[in-house]
Design an enzyme around this catalytic site. Structure first.
Site, PDB file in Angstrom:
ATOM      1  CG  ASP A  82     -45.659  24.062  13.743  1.00 12.44           C
ATOM      2  OD1 ASP A  82     -46.638  23.366  13.132  1.00 12.44           O
ATOM      3  OD2 ASP A  82     -44.446  23.945  13.709  1.00 12.44           O
ATOM      4  CG  HIS A 211     -46.942  18.562  10.546  1.00 13.76           C
ATOM      5  ND1 HIS A 211     -46.755  19.614  11.612  1.00 13.76           N
ATOM      6  CD2 HIS A 211     -48.193  18.878  10.221  1.00 13.76           C
ATOM      7  CE1 HIS A 211     -47.662  20.304  11.781  1.00 13.76           C
ATOM      8  NE2 HIS A 211     -48.738  19.926  11.018  1.00 13.76           N
ATOM      9  CB  SER A 214     -36.495  19.120   7.241  1.00  9.52           C
ATOM     10  OG  SER A 214     -36.839  20.517   7.549  1.00  9.52           O
ATOM     11  CB  SER A 257     -35.311  19.941  10.648  1.00 10.03           C
ATOM     12  OG  SER A 257     -35.882  19.380  11.866  1.00 10.03           O
TER      13      SER A 257
HETATM   14  P1  13P Z   1     -39.077  19.205  10.206  1.00 10.50           P
HETATM   15  O1  13P Z   1     -38.532  18.944  11.385  1.00 10.50           O
HETATM   16  O2  13P Z   1     -39.190  18.164   9.209  1.00 10.50           O
HETATM   17  O3  13P Z   1     -38.506  20.591   9.579  1.00 10.50           O
HETATM   18  O4  13P Z   1     -40.692  19.487  10.438  1.00 10.50           O
HETATM   19  C1  13P Z   1     -41.188  20.709  10.918  1.00 10.50           C
HETATM   20  C2  13P Z   1     -42.518  20.738  11.261  1.00 10.50           C
HETATM   21  O5  13P Z   1     -43.270  19.972  10.807  1.00 10.50           O
HETATM   22  C3  13P Z   1     -43.105  21.804  12.099  1.00 10.50           C
HETATM   23  O6  13P Z   1     -44.370  21.692  12.506  1.00 10.50           O
HETATM   24  O1  G3H Z   2     -42.828  20.499  14.885  1.00  9.57           O
HETATM   25  C1  G3H Z   2     -41.975  21.277  15.338  1.00  9.57           C
HETATM   26  C2  G3H Z   2     -41.357  22.530  15.097  1.00  9.57           C
HETATM   27  O2  G3H Z   2     -40.128  22.139  14.400  1.00  9.57           O
HETATM   28  C3  G3H Z   2     -41.175  23.406  16.132  1.00  9.57           C
HETATM   29  O3  G3H Z   2     -39.956  23.244  17.055  1.00  9.57           O
HETATM   30  O4  G3H Z   2     -41.235  23.220  19.229  1.00  9.57           O
HETATM   31  O5  G3H Z   2     -38.675  23.335  18.969  1.00  9.57           O
HETATM   32  O6  G3H Z   2     -39.936  25.292  18.151  1.00  9.57           O
HETATM   33  P1  G3H Z   2     -39.864  24.126  18.297  1.00  9.57           P
HETATM   34 ZN    ZN Z   3     -44.846  19.307  12.853  1.00 11.48          ZN
END
Ligand code: 13P
Ligand code: G3H
Ligand code: ZN
Length: 309
Positions: A82, A211, A214, A257
């Site tokens: 990610d 992306h 949530s 999230s």
């Molecule tokens: P949220 O913060 O809305 O869960 O998005 C997660 C995300 O896009 C991870 O790449």
């Molecule tokens: O988009 C980001 C994801 O929620 C991952 O978050 O970099 O804190 O692991 P992180």
């Molecule tokens: Zn993301």
């Protein structure tokens, strides 16, 4: 079944008008909660690992947890990086067994984003992995950097065909008004479905990624606030909007999230009710169960990918 790429998953999701859930994983309880839910409803899965997660839990530990989930569930599972921010990180994940990587060049000028994304595609494709690129910047908090609303740059549909053609990416993340974290909208939630529609027209059959998807479930925010937390104004993407996106070209919906909120709400509640307990298994069991319940609801009622494994 071995780890899979997203190729087959996205083809079926596009044709079927549903989306695959891409859930972020950081530890054993999160992997178990997600994969037990998917097993019960027979859903294909993308488990995604951020650079931060990889640093926190270690690449090998995460891979082995996911391999365990493969054995336990028998589901088609894709392991995805990610928000990869460099060629080296993407290469290291492909070399370490990830079947998919995201190269997030969205903060670079168009030509540099194309160059970097092309470089990652060349390597990943040679090794049998797939690549997600990004065009347009999400608003809100991303990688601990605040991007104010006015700096948010929606995806320009006029750029998508050239980007996909010149990079060779397998899927494309676009910015239509979602943002990372638990504070996504100041007033009424609004997404630019007109941009999604235009992108879909220009890239028929091509999988789009959302992306920052949530929903920031009020039940969990209320529980956090009730048991000593303080999150006024937390707001996410309404589930109806996600259903609409899933019925269109969006084949991958990213959720992190909501998992964090479910887990945190459960642990706060547990300690408020059991202040003298100190066995991690006691407070992590309900937290894992909360993740499982949340993910099951997403798979069945929001993404529509139940029964598609
Ligand atoms: P949220 O913060 O809305 O869960 O998005 C997660 C995300 O896009 C991870 O790449
Ligand atoms: O988009 C980001 C994801 O929620 C991952 O978050 O970099 O804190 O692991 P992180
Ligand atoms: Zn993301």
């Amino acid at each position: 079944m071995p780890l899979v790429t997203t190729k087959e998953m996205f083809k079926k999701a596009y044709e079927g008008g549903y989306a695959i859930g891409a859930f972020n994983v950081n530890n054993m309880e999160i992997v178990q909660g997600i994969t037990e839910a998917a097993k019960e409803v027979k859903a294909p899965l993308i488990l995604q690992v951020s650079a931060g997660a990889r640093k926190y839990a270690n690449h090998t530990y995460l891979m082995k947890l996911i391999e365990a989930a493969l054995i336990e569930t028998g589901l088609p599972i894709c392991v995805h990086l990610d928000h990869g921010d460099t060629y080296e990180l993407c290469k290291s994940c492909v070399d370490g067994g990830f079947t998919s990587v995201m190269i997030d060049g969205s903060h670079y000028p168009f030509e540099e984003n194309i160059r970097l994304t092309r470089q990652v595609c060349d390597y990943a494709h040679e090794k049998g992995a797939v690549v997600e690129g990004e065009l347009g910047k999400l608003a809100g908090i991303e990688d601990a950097v605040n991007v104010s609303d006015k700096d948010a740059a929606f995806t320009d549909p006029g750029q998508v065909e050239e980007f996909v053609k010149r990079t060779g990416v397998d899927s494309l993340a676009i910015a239509i008004g979602t943002s990372h974290g638990a504070f996504k909208f100041k007033g009424e939630p609004r997404l630019r479905f007109d941009i999604l529609e235009e992108v879909q027209k220009r890239l028929p059959g091509f999988p789009i990624v959302l992306h920052g998807a949530s929903s920031v479930i009020p039940e969990f925010v209320e529980m956090i606030n009730k048991f000593g937390g303080n999150m006024p104004g937390a707001q996410g993407v309404p589930e109806a909007m996600l259903r609409k996106a899933a019925a269109m070209a969006v084949c991958k919906i990213n959720i992190d999230s909501d998992l964090r909120l479910a887990m945190t709400a459960s642990i706060r509640k547990y300690f408020a009710e059991n202040p003298s307990h100190f066995d991690p298994r006691q407070y992590l069991s309900p937290a894992r169960a909360a993740i499982k319940e949340l993910v099951k609801n997403k798979l069945v009622n929001v993404l529509g990918c139940d029964g598609k494994a």
